[in-house]
Design a protein around this motif. Structure first.
Motif, mmCIF file in Angstrom:
data_model
loop_
_atom_site.group_PDB
_atom_site.id
_atom_site.type_symbol
_atom_site.label_atom_id
_atom_site.label_comp_id
_atom_site.label_asym_id
_atom_site.label_seq_id
_atom_site.Cartn_x
_atom_site.Cartn_y
_atom_site.Cartn_z
ATOM 1 N N PRO A 41 -20.428 -11.145 -3.348
ATOM 2 C CA PRO A 41 -21.215 -11.858 -4.373
ATOM 3 C C PRO A 41 -21.428 -11.051 -5.659
ATOM 4 N N SER A 42 -21.215 -9.734 -5.595
ATOM 5 C CA SER A 42 -21.412 -8.912 -6.800
ATOM 6 C C SER A 42 -20.431 -9.298 -7.917
ATOM 7 N N TYR A 43 -19.338 -9.972 -7.548
ATOM 8 C CA TYR A 43 -18.328 -10.337 -8.543
ATOM 9 C C TYR A 43 -18.597 -11.701 -9.186
ATOM 10 N N SER A 52 -30.950 -5.633 -2.079
ATOM 11 C CA SER A 52 -29.492 -5.687 -1.857
ATOM 12 C C SER A 52 -28.695 -5.440 -3.139
ATOM 13 N N ASN A 53 -27.405 -5.384 -2.957
ATOM 14 C CA ASN A 53 -26.441 -5.419 -4.053
ATOM 15 C C ASN A 53 -26.470 -6.800 -4.697
ATOM 16 N N GLY A 54 -25.726 -6.944 -5.785
ATOM 17 C CA GLY A 54 -25.636 -8.268 -6.410
ATOM 18 C C GLY A 54 -25.033 -8.215 -7.798
ATOM 19 N N PRO A 55 -24.765 -9.387 -8.389
ATOM 20 C CA PRO A 55 -24.077 -9.471 -9.669
ATOM 21 C C PRO A 55 -25.024 -9.318 -10.860
ATOM 22 N N GLY A 56 -24.432 -9.073 -12.017
ATOM 23 C CA GLY A 56 -25.160 -9.180 -13.268
ATOM 24 C C GLY A 56 -26.037 -7.996 -13.610
ATOM 25 N N ASP A 57 -26.879 -8.250 -14.616
ATOM 26 C CA ASP A 57 -27.726 -7.228 -15.229
ATOM 27 C C ASP A 57 -29.022 -7.094 -14.428
ATOM 28 N N ILE A 98 -29.258 -0.784 -2.467
ATOM 29 C CA ILE A 98 -27.835 -0.490 -2.627
ATOM 30 C C ILE A 98 -27.347 -1.140 -3.918
ATOM 31 N N CYS A 99 -26.661 -0.363 -4.733
ATOM 32 C CA CYS A 99 -25.967 -0.812 -5.948
ATOM 33 C C CYS A 99 -26.934 -1.489 -6.905
ATOM 34 N N LEU A 100 -26.917 -2.808 -7.016
ATOM 35 C CA LEU A 100 -27.926 -3.480 -7.867
ATOM 36 C C LEU A 100 -29.325 -3.080 -7.425
ATOM 37 N N GLY A 101 -29.490 -2.870 -6.117
ATOM 38 C CA GLY A 101 -30.799 -2.488 -5.582
ATOM 39 C C GLY A 101 -31.277 -1.168 -6.153
ATOM 40 N N GLN A 102 -30.366 -0.201 -6.313
ATOM 41 C CA GLN A 102 -30.757 1.086 -6.922
ATOM 42 C C GLN A 102 -31.209 0.850 -8.352
ATOM 43 N N GLN A 103 -30.505 -0.013 -9.052
ATOM 44 C CA GLN A 103 -30.830 -0.275 -10.453
ATOM 45 C C GLN A 103 -32.176 -0.981 -10.594
ATOM 46 N N ILE A 104 -32.431 -1.931 -9.700
ATOM 47 C CA ILE A 104 -33.705 -2.671 -9.717
ATOM 48 C C ILE A 104 -34.863 -1.730 -9.412
ATOM 49 N N HIS A 146 -17.300 1.303 -12.150
ATOM 50 C CA HIS A 146 -16.536 1.928 -11.055
ATOM 51 C C HIS A 146 -16.242 0.833 -10.045
ATOM 52 N N ARG A 147 -14.955 0.555 -9.805
ATOM 53 C CA ARG A 147 -14.610 -0.434 -8.779
ATOM 54 C C ARG A 147 -13.366 0.053 -8.043
ATOM 55 N N GLY A 148 -13.613 0.503 -6.797
ATOM 56 C CA GLY A 148 -12.510 1.050 -6.011
ATOM 57 C C GLY A 148 -13.042 1.621 -4.715
ATOM 58 N N GLN A 165 -17.027 1.520 -4.356
ATOM 59 C CA GLN A 165 -17.934 1.152 -5.430
ATOM 60 C C GLN A 165 -17.467 -0.130 -6.130
ATOM 61 N N ASN A 166 -18.491 -0.834 -6.657
ATOM 62 C CA ASN A 166 -18.204 -2.038 -7.433
ATOM 63 C C ASN A 166 -19.388 -2.288 -8.346
ATOM 64 N N HIS A 167 -19.419 -1.606 -9.502
ATOM 65 C CA HIS A 167 -20.561 -1.814 -10.400
ATOM 66 C C HIS A 167 -20.165 -1.555 -11.841
ATOM 67 N N GLY A 168 -20.926 -2.226 -12.744
ATOM 68 C CA GLY A 168 -20.664 -2.105 -14.181
ATOM 69 C C GLY A 168 -21.906 -1.706 -14.961
ATOM 70 N N TYR A 169 -23.024 -1.580 -14.230
ATOM 71 C CA TYR A 169 -24.263 -1.027 -14.817
ATOM 72 C C TYR A 169 -24.579 0.259 -14.071
ATOM 73 N N THR A 170 -25.430 1.074 -14.640
ATOM 74 C CA THR A 170 -25.828 2.316 -13.964
ATOM 75 C C THR A 170 -27.249 2.680 -14.371
ATOM 76 N N TYR A 210 -23.410 3.459 -4.764
ATOM 77 C CA TYR A 210 -22.190 3.041 -4.055
ATOM 78 C C TYR A 210 -22.567 2.162 -2.875
ATOM 79 N N HIS A 211 -21.534 1.705 -2.162
ATOM 80 C CA HIS A 211 -21.748 0.800 -1.023
ATOM 81 C C HIS A 211 -21.585 1.557 0.279
ATOM 82 N N PRO A 212 -22.696 2.022 0.884
ATOM 83 C CA PRO A 212 -22.576 2.794 2.124
ATOM 84 C C PRO A 212 -21.961 1.991 3.262
HETATM 85 N N1 LIG Z 1 -22.281 -4.378 -6.456
HETATM 86 C C1 LIG Z 1 -23.421 -4.463 -7.183
HETATM 87 O O1 LIG Z 1 -24.521 -4.553 -6.652
HETATM 88 C C2 LIG Z 1 -23.275 -4.500 -8.682
HETATM 89 C C3 LIG Z 1 -24.561 -4.161 -9.388
HETATM 90 C C4 LIG Z 1 -24.567 -4.632 -10.827
HETATM 91 N N2 LIG Z 1 -24.352 -6.065 -10.923
HETATM 92 C C5 LIG Z 1 -23.507 -3.857 -11.596
HETATM 93 O O2 LIG Z 1 -22.480 -4.437 -11.952
HETATM 94 O O3 LIG Z 1 -23.686 -2.672 -11.803
#
Ligand SMILES: NC(=O)CC[C@H](N)C(=O)O
Length: 358
Positions: A44-46, A214-219, A242-248, A264-266, A284-289, A324-326
């Motif tokens: 769903p992150s995509y 959780s992880n997830g898409p967007g800002d 995780i991922c979006l969760g760290q950012q939130i 980072h996506r790979g 990893q699969n993220h575009g924000y940090t 990253y995605h553990p």
């Molecule tokens: N996989 C995710 O949780 C992505 C987090 C966020 N949407 C980003 O692109 O950085």
């Protein structure tokens, strides 16, 4: 053969082979993962993105539902050098346009040089470049998808592992990958999956040993209620993400986040643990940090390639998050112990909570 056009924000229009018909638009990103196309396409992150595979052949070991991370394909379209018939049929069945016979090296270097950019896709017997350009014109910037959580989160609370004896986890679903829930269930946790905009009362009703974002898409700034939940519970309840969760979590505790050029996506991103000096390979699969962790969090792990925060712990609060995605899926399993650390944090907290005279 059907026509296929990819209109890029820099004015170019790429022509390829149409493998699944339709029109679409989204933020153009790439993954260097050489396996795990089923997991990536159902992550769903995509959501609201167009996923380019840099690995040339996608589909060489078939398509199997047991590898899916969600019940549908999330990228708005998929690009590759070559899709197998399996994957092309799968994407067509999902209504997701697919284009191959592209020079994906050119697509990847375009993104690396110009940053993740908007694109428009048109695939079909009689589509034209103009159809792809129209899609590009209508494409929103990723940060403007302010309701993206609605598109990927559960509507109602879902409970898993009710017969388990371990910790109780309130997992806030901002677009969760299924293997995150599976990783917790495999450790005997009882997992309550809540909507991304669950209320404080919804979380209180679970009485969780840990609040897991959780992880997830967007800002991340667009997940306002999720940020509020972290603010409300972090003093009394261990928090993980995780991922979006760290950012939130960073946004909730005084930190800041920012958009990366292309993210980072790979499945081979090296991460250094600052305390142990150990380097682990991560998916990893993220575009924000996280730009600044703020005064309540400390960075414990960094990306070896660009020093961006990959692991963050609470200073006075019980918080563990990972960019990253553990859970891997796809990718290496070097970091599955993250889930043990989360549940140990929850367990130690619930032990402390027992009154001394019990
Ligand atoms: N996989 C995710 O949780 C992505 C987090 C966020 N949407 C980003 O692109 O950085």
């Amino acid at each position: 053969m059907t026509e296929a056009y990819v209109a890029l924000e820099d004015g170019r229009v790429l022509e390829g082979r149409g493998r699944a018909p339709g029109t679409a638009r989204g933020e153009l990103v790439f993954t260097t993962a050489y396996t795990g196309y089923e997991e990536s396409l159902t992550d769903p992150s995509y959501e609201e993105q167009v996923l380019t595979f840099s690995y040339p052949l996608i589909g060489n070991y078939g398509v199997r539902e047991e590898r899916f991370e969600d019940d549908r394909v999330h990228p708005r379209a998929a690009l590759a050098k070559e899709f197998t018939e399996d994957v092309a049929e799968w994407l067509e069945s999902e209504g997701v346009p697919a284009v191959d016979h592209l020079d994906t090296r050119e697509v990847v270097t375009t993104i690396r040089d110009g940053g993740a950019m908007k694109c428009g896709i048109a695939v079909g017997e009689d589509v034209t470049e103009e159809d792809a350009k129209e899609q590009l014109e209508a494409c929103k910037a990723m940060s403007d998808h302010t309701e993206i959580g609605e598109q990927v989160s559960v509507d109602e609370v879902e409970v898993y592992g009710e017969d388990n004896d371990g910790e109780t986890v309130a997992l806030v679903d901002c677009g969760a990958k299924g293997s995150i829930v599976d990783s917790l269930l495999a450790r005997d946790a009882e997992v309550h999956v809540l909507p991304h905009d669950a209320s404080v009362a919804d979380v209180e009703a679970v009485d969780p040993d840990v609040l897991f974002i959780s992880n997830g898409p967007g800002d991340p700034v667009n997940f306002e209620q999720t940020i509020h939940l972290v603010e409300e519970f972090v003093e009394d309840t261990p928090v993980a993400g995780i991922c979006l969760g760290q950012q939130i979590v960073a946004e909730a505790l005084g930190g800041t986040t920012e958009k990366m050029d292309f993210g980072h996506r790979g499945v081979n991103q090296p991460v250094l643990d600052l305390a142990s000096g150990q380097v682990v390979m991560t998916t990893q699969n993220h575009g924000y940090t996280v730009a600044e962790p703020g005064e309540h969090l400390e960075v414990t792990q960094i990306n070896v390639n660009d020093d961006t925060p990959e692991g963050i712990d609470g200073i006075e609060y019980d918080v563990i998050t990972r960019q990253y995605h553990p859970e891997a899926n796809p990718g290496p399993e070097d970091t599955l112990d993250f889930f043990d650390d989360v549940l140990a944090m929850a367990d130690s907290r619930s032990e402390q909570a027992v009154p001394a005279d019990d």
